[in-house]
Design a protein around this motif. Structure first.
Motif, short mmCIF file in Angstrom:
data_model
loop_
_atom_site.label_atom_id
_atom_site.label_comp_id
_atom_site.label_asym_id
_atom_site.label_seq_id
_atom_site.Cartn_x
_atom_site.Cartn_y
_atom_site.Cartn_z
N TYR A 196 0.84 -1.19 0.00
CA TYR A 196 0.00 0.00 0.00
C TYR A 196 0.88 1.25 0.00
O TYR A 196 2.05 1.20 0.32
N ASP A 197 0.27 2.41 -0.32
CA ASP A 197 0.97 3.69 -0.23
C ASP A 197 0.99 4.22 1.21
O ASP A 197 1.98 4.75 1.67
N THR A 198 -0.15 4.10 1.91
CA THR A 198 -0.25 4.55 3.30
C THR A 198 -0.92 3.46 4.10
O THR A 198 -1.96 2.93 3.68
N VAL A 199 -0.36 3.12 5.22
CA VAL A 199 -0.95 2.11 6.10
C VAL A 199 -1.01 2.67 7.51
O VAL A 199 -0.02 3.17 8.03
N TRP A 200 -2.17 2.59 8.12
CA TRP A 200 -2.36 2.91 9.53
C TRP A 200 -2.62 1.60 10.23
O TRP A 200 -3.36 0.75 9.73
N TYR A 201 -2.02 1.40 11.38
CA TYR A 201 -2.23 0.14 12.09
C TYR A 201 -2.44 0.40 13.58
O TYR A 201 -2.12 1.45 14.09
N LYS B 132 -1.12 4.07 14.57
CA LYS B 132 0.16 4.59 14.08
C LYS B 132 0.25 4.41 12.57
O LYS B 132 -0.35 3.51 12.01
N GLN B 133 1.06 5.25 11.94
CA GLN B 133 1.30 5.13 10.50
C GLN B 133 2.54 4.27 10.28
O GLN B 133 3.58 4.49 10.92
N ALA B 134 2.43 3.30 9.39
CA ALA B 134 3.56 2.42 9.10
C ALA B 134 4.66 3.19 8.39
O ALA B 134 4.39 3.99 7.50
N ARG B 135 5.92 2.96 8.79
CA ARG B 135 7.06 3.65 8.17
C ARG B 135 7.34 3.17 6.76
O ARG B 135 7.75 3.94 5.92
#
Length: 151
Positions: free
Chosen positions: A111-116, A128-131
């Motif tokens: 993905y381009d942006t991942v929040w977990y 949190k946003q994945a690095r």
């Protein structure tokens, strides 16, 4: 909790439960408003924690809350800063591998942006946003089958 795998998603009570693709251990339970009612006293505030999930589709949505103050019925629409909330199921690029019932390699999604939801440290955890979202690690989530337990 809203489960967008349902044909008509409605508010549900989150319960402990495991399903294919569910790594949090939380599953949708009984209908929320059949078992609960939210009463807020005059001048008080009430915080709502809303969790949404999908395992099959990509969805966009707003949340509408209908409420009453005395005899007056009102509604409030909640959005993501004027845009609809967006949610998608995991797109597996590599499935996880097991040796017996132990995971030896995690599955990955791209993905381009991942929040977990970081559950380390106990409690409710933090969003949190994945690095490195290009290879987001999904322990168990990108497994197309669960290993059979040995008897």
């Amino acid at each position: 909790m809203f489960n967008f795998d349902e044909r008509l998603p409605v508010a549900r009570i989150p319960v402990q439960g495991y399903e294919l693709g569910n790594v949090s251990g939380i599953a949708p339970g009984p209908l929320f408003f059949q078992e609960k009612r939210l009463d807020v006293e005059n001048g008080k505030e009430e915080a709502l924690y809303i969790q949404s999930r999908t395992t099959r589709d990509a969805v966009t949505f707003d949340i509408r809350i209908d409420y009453r103050i005395g005899a007056d019925s009102k509604s409030l629409t909640i959005s993501d800063h004027g845009r609809q909330f967006a949610l998608t199921s995991i797109n597996c690029t590599e499935k996880g591998r097991y040796k017996g019932s132990v995971i030896i390699a995690p599955g990955y999604a791209s993905y381009d942006t991942v929040w977990y939801w970081d559950l380390r440290g106990g409690g409710m955890g933090l969003i949190k946003q994945a690095r490195r979202p290009q290879r987001f690690e999904n322990y168990g989530a990108c497994v197309y089958h669960f290993p059979r337990s040995s008897k």
